[in-house]
Design an enzyme around this catalytic site. Sequence first.
Site, PDB file in Angstrom:
ATOM      1  N   ASP A  13      -0.963  -1.313   5.917  1.00  0.00           N
ATOM      2  CA  ASP A  13      -0.864  -0.791   7.272  1.00  0.00           C
ATOM      3  C   ASP A  13      -1.764  -1.590   8.210  1.00  0.00           C
ATOM      4  O   ASP A  13      -2.813  -2.081   7.802  1.00  0.00           O
ATOM      5  CB  ASP A  13      -1.332   0.676   7.311  1.00  0.00           C
ATOM      6  CG  ASP A  13      -0.317   1.602   6.661  1.00  0.00           C
ATOM      7  OD1 ASP A  13       0.851   1.186   6.517  1.00  0.00           O
ATOM      8  OD2 ASP A  13      -0.700   2.731   6.297  1.00  0.00           O
ATOM      9  N   ASP A  32      -7.873   1.631   7.755  1.00  0.00           N
ATOM     10  CA  ASP A  32      -7.700   1.910   6.333  1.00  0.00           C
ATOM     11  C   ASP A  32      -6.944   0.784   5.642  1.00  0.00           C
ATOM     12  O   ASP A  32      -7.298   0.359   4.549  1.00  0.00           O
ATOM     13  CB  ASP A  32      -6.887   3.205   6.152  1.00  0.00           C
ATOM     14  CG  ASP A  32      -7.799   4.388   5.923  1.00  0.00           C
ATOM     15  OD1 ASP A  32      -9.025   4.172   5.868  1.00  0.00           O
ATOM     16  OD2 ASP A  32      -7.271   5.512   5.806  1.00  0.00           O
ATOM     17  N   ASP A  72      -3.945  -0.773  10.265  1.00  0.00           N
ATOM     18  CA  ASP A  72      -5.046   0.039  10.799  1.00  0.00           C
ATOM     19  C   ASP A  72      -6.305  -0.192   9.976  1.00  0.00           C
ATOM     20  O   ASP A  72      -6.314  -1.032   9.079  1.00  0.00           O
ATOM     21  CB  ASP A  72      -4.654   1.529  10.829  1.00  0.00           C
ATOM     22  CG  ASP A  72      -4.369   2.059   9.423  1.00  0.00           C
ATOM     23  OD1 ASP A  72      -4.552   1.296   8.447  1.00  0.00           O
ATOM     24  OD2 ASP A  72      -3.952   3.227   9.297  1.00  0.00           O
ATOM     25  N   GLU A  90       0.842  -1.196   0.000  1.00  0.00           N
ATOM     26  CA  GLU A  90       0.000   0.000   0.000  1.00  0.00           C
ATOM     27  C   GLU A  90       0.883   1.254   0.000  1.00  0.00           C
ATOM     28  O   GLU A  90       1.683   1.476   0.911  1.00  0.00           O
ATOM     29  CB  GLU A  90      -0.864  -0.057   1.273  1.00  0.00           C
ATOM     30  CG  GLU A  90      -1.548   1.208   1.643  1.00  0.00           C
ATOM     31  CD  GLU A  90      -2.180   1.121   3.050  1.00  0.00           C
ATOM     32  OE1 GLU A  90      -2.109   0.071   3.713  1.00  0.00           O
ATOM     33  OE2 GLU A  90      -2.742   2.140   3.467  1.00  0.00           O
TER      34      GLU A  90
END
Length: 646
Positions: free
Chosen positions: A512, A516, A514, A434
């Site tokens: 990541d 998102d 998280d 990403e």
Amino acid sequence: MSEEANKKNYSADSIQALEGMEHVRMRPSMYIGDVGVRGLHHLVYEVVDNSIDEAMGGHCDSISVIINEDNSITTRDNGRGIPVDLHKKEGVSALEVVMTKIGAGGKFDKDSYKVSGGLHGVGVSCVNALSDHLTATVFRDGVIWQQEYERGKALYPVKRIGETEDRGTEVTFHPDNTIFTQTIEYSYETLANRMRELSFLNKGVTISITDKRQKDEKGEYVGETFFSNEGLKEFVKFLDGNRESLIQGVIAMEGEKNDIPVEVAMIYNTSYTENLHSYVNNINTHEGGTHLSGFRRGLTSTLKKYADASGMLDKLKFEIQGDDFREGLTAIVSVKVSEPQFEGQTKTKLGNREVSAAVSQAVSEMLTDYLEEHPDDAKTIVQKVILAAQARHAASKAREMVQRKNVMSGGGLPGKLSDCSEQDPEKCEIFLVEGDSAGGTAKMGRDRNFQAILPLRGKILNVEKAMQHKVFENEEIKNMYTALGVTIGTEEDSKALNLDKLRYHKVVIMCDADVDGSHIETLILTFFFRYMRELVENGHIYIATPPLYLVKKGQKKRYAWSDKERDEIADSYSGGVSIQRYKGLGEMNAEQLWDTTMNPEFRTLRQITIDNATETDRVFSMLMGDEVPPRREFIEKNAVYANIDT
Ligand code: 0RA
């Protein structure tokens, strides 16, 4: 001998006994597929299959499954009960023969659709062999009988333990942890999904599941009771619950064609994906086969005939193709075959030739009637088909571009790809990362011998909601096709995947840690699931797991992947620690990323598998559909379709 037993010609001596309990313990995978999580759950399916057999024969309408506190399983049905009379050849009761002899199902009649291939139908004796303890209790002819076993060996002859007005069989088994060394912990979700599926496939049978390891807010055991009045009709509605319907009702039929029981239910929705699910004798045939090709043929010919006659195609400049009729279609085909031939890699492809015509005929009749009776729906469907054909036309141009780029391999590789030097695909890995910045870190941290990096920019396209040509026009998606070396179209099928030139056998999604990041992860997985499903099925897709924390004290430092781990490390350092929370990959330097997430020696990769295609499909339509809340909750709860692998 009971009257029923006489009538059906089932008796102790019709049971063929074979040797082999020892063999089951020596080579369990030959019987139940594997000794991991899948095999463990398979034990339950095996016992329940026998109860379902009773139900299919009309002898049983209620089945219950209990996960006990110690992970033993109790199943109970109200069928005829396993016979307990003397087995002449073996000199022991039929119950003992059924439980201790491999291949002694006892039900070799043609009207119980026993499964000879695939994984099911190996018999309860296999379950017995692989359990450290099993208790069988039979309620039959007013008497309760019981026998217990350890690792498949009877502890005592069948005994009478009481009287009863009930009928049926109860089996309690505890999986042997010397066989199931990985885990003997049952997943409630997995078992409940299968019980739900069985209830849709066998309407009128009540199937309940109770988990005695867990209580809900009210202090009651977690559990569900499944019952379906309308069978597949309800099943398609359940599967399509997260999609918008294109027509009013469900198109369904149930009947026998050339002595083959056929059940079909289908629905059109406003999406662009095709969802076909097929079953043979209650087993999900992931690889399809003759029943599915019969369905496709029946559907295409009937709709085509109708569309031609309607005049709606007159202005169309090109031919309608088979797949145009299946855009936005969700369908389930379930057949019962007395001697199924299973083929294919995972032995889930039906081979019996005679089934194709039976299903095709059934579908033609059902659909012809429906179209005649519902002219408005018929028109809507044909319009959708025309749109699909036009979109396909546009998509094939975009696809050709993807393909053309791929053919010029080497020179055609995407500019953003940092390739590895190794040429053998089996040894190669590609990290889909990403963002450009994390991509840069990964590029520095990797072992360039066998690890390639492809950075993906921002949120990739949600393919669940996009039309095909948009998918093939998308830059990030085009890059994935070219980097992976995957092309579309073979001689037989213009849309089939061609994996011959797959350049990496491990495809690792690295995002990541998280919300998102997990959303992007899901978008990428959705793409693979819908457009490169075989990569998932063949176990090529993995998710990287970057750490959440770095715990430091002086020179000492360790990474933590959970809050619990973080606290344990902090405790072991006995206070005075500094804790760094990694919010994204970008916060790690190249060395840290290598140490924790990319180095095969220390990293944990989660391999993505499709255990239950039907449920996975529903989950993806839910995750990527319009309803946001369930998606969020699901992503945060983490993925059921992912399981751990190192
Ligand atoms: C062998 C023969 C018959 C029934 C069964 C096995 C049987 C096995 C299981 C396992 C769980 N539930 C079950 N119910 C039945 C035929 C019975 C007859 O002839 O009466």
